[in-house]
Design a protein around this motif. Structure first.
Motif, PDB file in Angstrom:
ATOM      1  N   ALA A   1      41.596  46.429  50.003  1.00  0.00           N
ATOM      2  CA  ALA A   1      42.102  46.274  48.637  1.00  0.00           C
ATOM      3  C   ALA A   1      42.546  44.833  48.389  1.00  0.00           C
ATOM      4  CB  ALA A   1      43.265  47.239  48.404  1.00  0.00           C
ATOM      5  N   TYR A   2      43.168  44.222  49.385  1.00  0.00           N
ATOM      6  CA  TYR A   2      43.594  42.831  49.256  1.00  0.00           C
ATOM      7  C   TYR A   2      42.388  41.903  49.142  1.00  0.00           C
ATOM      8  CZ  TYR A   2      45.373  38.229  50.530  1.00  0.00           C
ATOM      9  OH  TYR A   2      45.651  36.891  50.536  1.00  0.00           O
ATOM     10  N   ASP A   3      41.400  42.131  50.004  1.00  0.00           N
ATOM     11  CA  ASP A   3      40.183  41.301  49.941  1.00  0.00           C
ATOM     12  C   ASP A   3      39.505  41.436  48.583  1.00  0.00           C
ATOM     13  OD1 ASP A   3      40.667  40.522  52.531  1.00  0.00           O
ATOM     14  OD2 ASP A   3      39.283  41.974  53.433  1.00  0.00           O
ATOM     15  N   ASP A   4      39.437  42.668  48.086  1.00  0.00           N
ATOM     16  CA  ASP A   4      38.820  42.892  46.771  1.00  0.00           C
ATOM     17  C   ASP A   4      39.623  42.193  45.676  1.00  0.00           C
ATOM     18  OD1 ASP A   4      36.907  44.409  48.003  1.00  0.00           O
ATOM     19  OD2 ASP A   4      37.774  46.346  47.438  1.00  0.00           O
ATOM     20  N   ALA A   5      40.961  42.241  45.790  1.00  0.00           N
ATOM     21  CA  ALA A   5      41.816  41.603  44.786  1.00  0.00           C
ATOM     22  C   ALA A   5      41.638  40.087  44.808  1.00  0.00           C
ATOM     23  CB  ALA A   5      43.272  41.966  45.024  1.00  0.00           C
ATOM     24  N   VAL A   6      41.535  39.528  46.010  1.00  0.00           N
ATOM     25  CA  VAL A   6      41.314  38.084  46.117  1.00  0.00           C
ATOM     26  C   VAL A   6      39.975  37.696  45.501  1.00  0.00           C
ATOM     27  CG1 VAL A   6      40.904  36.197  47.745  1.00  0.00           C
ATOM     28  CG2 VAL A   6      42.800  37.771  48.129  1.00  0.00           C
ATOM     29  N   ALA A   7      38.954  38.491  45.794  1.00  0.00           N
ATOM     30  CA  ALA A   7      37.633  38.209  45.225  1.00  0.00           C
ATOM     31  C   ALA A   7      37.675  38.311  43.700  1.00  0.00           C
ATOM     32  CB  ALA A   7      36.600  39.186  45.797  1.00  0.00           C
ATOM     33  N   ALA A   8      38.374  39.322  43.192  1.00  0.00           N
ATOM     34  CA  ALA A   8      38.483  39.491  41.739  1.00  0.00           C
ATOM     35  C   ALA A   8      39.256  38.330  41.117  1.00  0.00           C
ATOM     36  CB  ALA A   8      39.168  40.817  41.421  1.00  0.00           C
ATOM     37  N   GLU A   9      40.297  37.854  41.813  1.00  0.00           N
ATOM     38  CA  GLU A   9      41.081  36.729  41.297  1.00  0.00           C
ATOM     39  C   GLU A   9      40.250  35.452  41.272  1.00  0.00           C
ATOM     40  OE1 GLU A   9      43.507  33.166  41.437  1.00  0.00           O
ATOM     41  OE2 GLU A   9      42.335  33.968  43.129  1.00  0.00           O
ATOM     42  N   GLU A  10      39.447  35.271  42.308  1.00  0.00           N
ATOM     43  CA  GLU A  10      38.575  34.097  42.337  1.00  0.00           C
ATOM     44  C   GLU A  10      37.554  34.154  41.209  1.00  0.00           C
ATOM     45  OE1 GLU A  10      36.978  34.186  46.241  1.00  0.00           O
ATOM     46  OE2 GLU A  10      38.740  33.285  47.194  1.00  0.00           O
ATOM     47  N   ALA A  11      37.015  35.354  40.949  1.00  0.00           N
ATOM     48  CA  ALA A  11      36.054  35.505  39.854  1.00  0.00           C
ATOM     49  C   ALA A  11      36.727  35.259  38.505  1.00  0.00           C
ATOM     50  CB  ALA A  11      35.442  36.906  39.892  1.00  0.00           C
ATOM     51  N   ALA A  12      37.964  35.759  38.357  1.00  0.00           N
ATOM     52  CA  ALA A  12      38.694  35.562  37.103  1.00  0.00           C
ATOM     53  C   ALA A  12      39.019  34.087  36.889  1.00  0.00           C
ATOM     54  CB  ALA A  12      39.976  36.391  37.112  1.00  0.00           C
ATOM     55  N   LEU A  13      39.373  33.386  37.957  1.00  0.00           N
ATOM     56  CA  LEU A  13      39.660  31.957  37.859  1.00  0.00           C
ATOM     57  C   LEU A  13      38.412  31.187  37.439  1.00  0.00           C
ATOM     58  CD1 LEU A  13      41.524  29.539  38.256  1.00  0.00           C
ATOM     59  CD2 LEU A  13      40.867  29.524  40.687  1.00  0.00           C
ATOM     60  N   ALA A  14      37.287  31.553  38.038  1.00  0.00           N
ATOM     61  CA  ALA A  14      36.032  30.890  37.682  1.00  0.00           C
ATOM     62  C   ALA A  14      35.682  31.164  36.221  1.00  0.00           C
ATOM     63  CB  ALA A  14      34.910  31.375  38.598  1.00  0.00           C
ATOM     64  N   ALA A  15      35.915  32.414  35.773  1.00  0.00           N
ATOM     65  CA  ALA A  15      35.623  32.761  34.384  1.00  0.00           C
ATOM     66  C   ALA A  15      36.530  31.993  33.428  1.00  0.00           C
ATOM     67  CB  ALA A  15      35.785  34.266  34.184  1.00  0.00           C
ATOM     68  N   MET A  16      37.794  31.832  33.809  1.00  0.00           N
ATOM     69  CA  MET A  16      38.724  31.087  32.960  1.00  0.00           C
ATOM     70  C   MET A  16      38.323  29.615  32.888  1.00  0.00           C
ATOM     71  SD  MET A  16      42.826  30.502  33.424  1.00  0.00           S
ATOM     72  CE  MET A  16      42.558  29.408  34.820  1.00  0.00           C
ATOM     73  N   GLU A  17      37.997  29.042  34.026  1.00  0.00           N
ATOM     74  CA  GLU A  17      37.581  27.641  34.031  1.00  0.00           C
ATOM     75  C   GLU A  17      36.315  27.442  33.200  1.00  0.00           C
ATOM     76  OE1 GLU A  17      37.242  26.935  38.173  1.00  0.00           O
ATOM     77  OE2 GLU A  17      39.353  26.339  38.414  1.00  0.00           O
ATOM     78  N   ALA A  18      35.407  28.413  33.255  1.00  0.00           N
ATOM     79  CA  ALA A  18      34.180  28.322  32.475  1.00  0.00           C
ATOM     80  C   ALA A  18      34.496  28.406  30.985  1.00  0.00           C
ATOM     81  CB  ALA A  18      33.216  29.434  32.877  1.00  0.00           C
ATOM     82  N   ALA A  19      35.434  29.288  30.618  1.00  0.00           N
ATOM     83  CA  ALA A  19      35.791  29.445  29.208  1.00  0.00           C
ATOM     84  C   ALA A  19      36.463  28.196  28.655  1.00  0.00           C
ATOM     85  CB  ALA A  19      36.702  30.658  29.035  1.00  0.00           C
ATOM     86  N   LEU A  20      37.175  27.478  29.505  1.00  0.00           N
ATOM     87  CA  LEU A  20      37.863  26.275  29.050  1.00  0.00           C
ATOM     88  C   LEU A  20      36.964  25.038  29.062  1.00  0.00           C
ATOM     89  CD1 LEU A  20      41.287  26.791  30.881  1.00  0.00           C
ATOM     90  CD2 LEU A  20      40.764  27.217  28.470  1.00  0.00           C
ATOM     91  N   ALA A  21      35.787  25.187  29.636  1.00  0.00           N
ATOM     92  CA  ALA A  21      34.874  24.042  29.741  1.00  0.00           C
ATOM     93  C   ALA A  21      34.206  23.753  28.396  1.00  0.00           C
ATOM     94  CB  ALA A  21      33.822  24.314  30.809  1.00  0.00           C
ATOM     95  N   ASP A  22      33.779  22.475  28.214  1.00  0.00           N
ATOM     96  CA  ASP A  22      33.129  22.066  26.958  1.00  0.00           C
ATOM     97  C   ASP A  22      31.766  22.712  26.785  1.00  0.00           C
ATOM     98  OD1 ASP A  22      35.284  20.508  26.275  1.00  0.00           O
ATOM     99  OD2 ASP A  22      34.433  18.652  27.108  1.00  0.00           O
ATOM    100  N   ASP A  23      31.106  23.030  27.894  1.00  0.00           N
ATOM    101  CA  ASP A  23      29.771  23.607  27.783  1.00  0.00           C
ATOM    102  C   ASP A  23      29.793  25.131  27.690  1.00  0.00           C
ATOM    103  OD1 ASP A  23      30.627  24.115  30.334  1.00  0.00           O
ATOM    104  OD2 ASP A  23      28.805  23.401  31.336  1.00  0.00           O
ATOM    105  N   PHE A  24      30.968  25.716  27.538  1.00  0.00           N
ATOM    106  CA  PHE A  24      31.070  27.157  27.349  1.00  0.00           C
ATOM    107  C   PHE A  24      30.271  27.521  26.089  1.00  0.00           C
ATOM    108  CE2 PHE A  24      33.779  30.920  25.992  1.00  0.00           C
ATOM    109  CZ  PHE A  24      33.288  31.767  26.975  1.00  0.00           C
TER     110      PHE A  24
END
Length: 448
Positions: free
Chosen positions: A88-111
Motif C-alpha cells: 500500500a505504501y509503495d502504491d501510494a508513493v507511485a500515485a504521489e509521483e504520478a500526481a506530482l508529474a501531472a501537476m508539473e505538466a499542468a503548470l507547464a507552458d506547453d500544457f
C-alpha cells in the motif's frame, strides 16, 4: 506474543531431521521423515530412536496447537499485514509521483489547455483590435457624412450614407466577433485554471496518502518486529518430577486377545501443569526375523468420563487438563493383538509431556521401555494379573509412581525377552523430547 515461529522450528527439528537429533541408523533415517505417518522401524535397533522421534513429533504438534490457540493475530497474519502495508505504501508513493508529474505538466507552458488558452486570448485580442478599427471606420464615415457641404449633390450624399451603413455593419460584426472571442478566451482560461487547481489538489491528496500509508507501514512493521523479538526459543524443560508409569502389562500376550493396563501420570513438581498427556508407543518384531507387527496391535484408552477411544495418530492417549502440583491421574489402556499374529518380541515406550498456556513446556527426561512378548498360542500358565485399577482420571495428593506389577523395565537389567530393543532405546531414552524441542514464549500473550 506468539509461539508460532518457535513451534515451526520445533516441528522442523523434531520431524524433518530425526537422524541428526537421535543418531538413528541410516535405515531408520530413510523411513522417518514425518510425525504420525512415520513408517514403523524396520529393525529392532531402530525402535528406541523411532520412539523418541515420535514423541518429539507429538510434543511439537501439541505446541503448535497451543500456539494457534494463543496467538491473536498469528505471526503469519502479522507478516501478511506488513507485506500488505508495504505494498500500500509503495502504491501510494507511485500515485504521489504520478500526481506530482501531472501537476508539473499542468503548470507547464506547453500544457494543452495552456496552449489553447493562449490561442483563445490572442484571438480575443485580434477581435478587439478589429472591433476598434471597425468602430473607428464607422466614426470616420459618420464624420464624412456630417461634413458634406450643402452644395453636395444627391449622388455624393448617397455614397456617404452608404459608407456609414457599411461601416456600421462592419462594426456590428466586429463587436459580435469580439464578444465570442472574449467568451472563448474566458472559457479557455477557466478550463486551464480548473485543471491546474485539480492537479495541485490531487498531488496534495496523494502526498497525504503517502504519509498515512507510511504510518500504517511503520505500525505493521513494528507489530511484526515486536512479535519476532518476543520469540525466546529455549529447550522444553526436562522434568524429572513428572513421571509416567505403566501397570498391568503382561509379560506375554496371546495373539487374538485383549489386555487392559493402567497408565499413571504423576506431577511431582511444585506447580500446576495446564495440560499433560502420556506418550505411549507399542512396537514388536516377529521372532526369528525383522518384520514389525505394529499394525497388528491396536491401542485404546478410557477414563471415568471417556469411553474407549482409539489412541491418537501421534501416539498419545488422552490428556489431563490441568494436572495439579503433587497430583496424579490414571488412564486405562486396552491393547488388542490380532488373531493370527506370529510370535514377537516387543516393548512399550512410555513418557509424559506437558504444555502450559504461557508457552512453557517439558516432559519426563526419559522414555521408559517395558518389555513383553506376543505368543501365537495360549500360554501354559496364566500371565501375571493385570492391575487395571479403577481406570478413572482422578487426582490425588500422592506423588509416588505405581509399582509395576508385570512387565519389567527394559533398562533396569532385569530379565528381558527383547534385550536388543532395550539396547537400541538407550540413546533415545536418555535424550527425550524435552531436551530437543525449542518452543516457549518469553511473555504471556494477553489473549491467553
Amino acid at each position: 506474543m506468539t509461539l508460532r515461529r518457535t513451534v515451526a522450528t520445533a516441528v522442523a527439528a523434531a520431524v524433518t531431521t530425526p537422524a541428526v537429533l537421535f543418531g538413528a541408523s541410516p535405515a531408520f533415517a530413510e523411513t522417518g521423515p514425518a510425525a504420525a505417518s512415520v513408517t514403523t522401524p524396520v529393525t529392532a535397533e531402530d525402535a528406541g530412536s523411532h520412539a523418541g522421534v515420535l514423541r518429539n513429533a507429538a510434543l511439537a504438534g501439541k505446541l503448535r496447537a497451543a500456539g494457534e490457540r494463543a496467538v491473536t493475530p498469528s505471526l503469519e497474519e502479522l507478516e501478511k499485514a506488513a507485506a500488505e502495508a508495504q505494498k500500500a505504501y509503495d502504491d501510494a508513493v507511485a500515485a504521489e509521483e504520478a500526481a506530482l508529474a501531472a501537476m508539473e505538466a499542468a503548470l507547464a507552458d506547453d500544457f494543452p489547455l495552456a496552449v489553447a488558452a493562449r490561442a483563445a486570448k490572442e484571438k480575443a485580442a485580434d477581435a478587439a483590435t478589429a472591433k476598434t478599427n471597425a468602430d473607428k471606420a464607422l466614426a470616420d464615415a459618420e464624420a464624412a457624412l456630417a461634413a458634406l457641404p450643402d452644395t453636395a449633390g444627391p449622388e455624393e450624399k448617397a455614397a456617404a450614407e452608404k459608407a456609414v451603413a457599411d461601416a456600421a455593419a462592419a462594426a456590428g460584426t466586429a463587436a459580435a466577433a469580439k464578444t465570442a472571442a472574449d467568451e472563448k478566451a474566458g472559457q479557455a482560461a477557466t478550463a486551464l485554471d480548473d485543471a491546474r487547481v485539480a492537479a495541485v489538489r490531487a498531488w496534495g491528496k496523494a502526498e497525504e496518502a503517502v504519509k498515512k500509508a507510511l504510518e500504517a507501514k511503520k505500525a505493521a512493521d513494528k507489530a511484526l518486529e515486536d512479535a519476532l523479538e518476543e520469540q525466546d526459543p529455549v529447550p522444553c524443560k526436562p522434568e524429572s518430577e513428572l513421571t509416567a508409569t505403566l501397570s498391568g502389562l503382561p509379560a506375554k500376550i496371546t495373539a487374538g486377545s485383549t489386555v487392559e493396563m493402567k497408565l499413571r501420570i504423576t506431577n511431582g513438581t511444585d506447580r500446576t501443569l495446564d495440560e499433560a498427556w502420556p506418550f505411549v508407543y507399542f512396537h514388536a518384531i516377529e521372532k526369528g526375523g525383522y518384520a514389525p507387527i505394529d499394525d497388528r496391535m491396536h491401542l485404546q484408552w478410557s477414563t471415568a468420563t471417556q469411553t474407549w477411544t482409539d489412541a491418537g495418530d501421534d501416539y498419545t492417549a488422552g490428556s489431563v487438563s490441568p494436572l495439579k502440583a503433587g497430583a496424579h491421574a490414571d488412564i486405562k489402556l486396552r491393547l488388542t493383538v490380532d488373531a493370527g499374529t506370529p510370535a514377537a518380541a516387543g516393548a512399550a515406550f512410555i513418557a509424559a509431556d506437558y504444555v502450559n498456556t504461557d508457552g512453557s513446556c517439558g516432559g519426563s527426561p526419559k522414555l521408559t521401555p517395558y518389555d513383553f512378548e506376543v505368543t501365537d498360542k495360549a500360554a501354559p500358565s496364566p500371565s501375571p494379573s493385570s492391575s487395571t485399577g479403577t481406570g478413572t482420571q482422578t487426582q490425588t495428593t500422592t506423588t509416588q509412581p505405581l509399582t509395576t506389577t508385570s512387565g519389567s523395565l527394559a533398562s533396569t537389567g532385569s530379565s528381558s525377552a527383547v534385550p536388543q530393543l532395550a539396547a537400541a532405546a538407550g540413546a533415545a531414552v536418555a535424550l527425550g523430547a524435552g531436551a530437543i524441542l525449542a518452543a516457549r514464549r518469553r511473555k504471556v500473550d494477553s489473549a491467553s
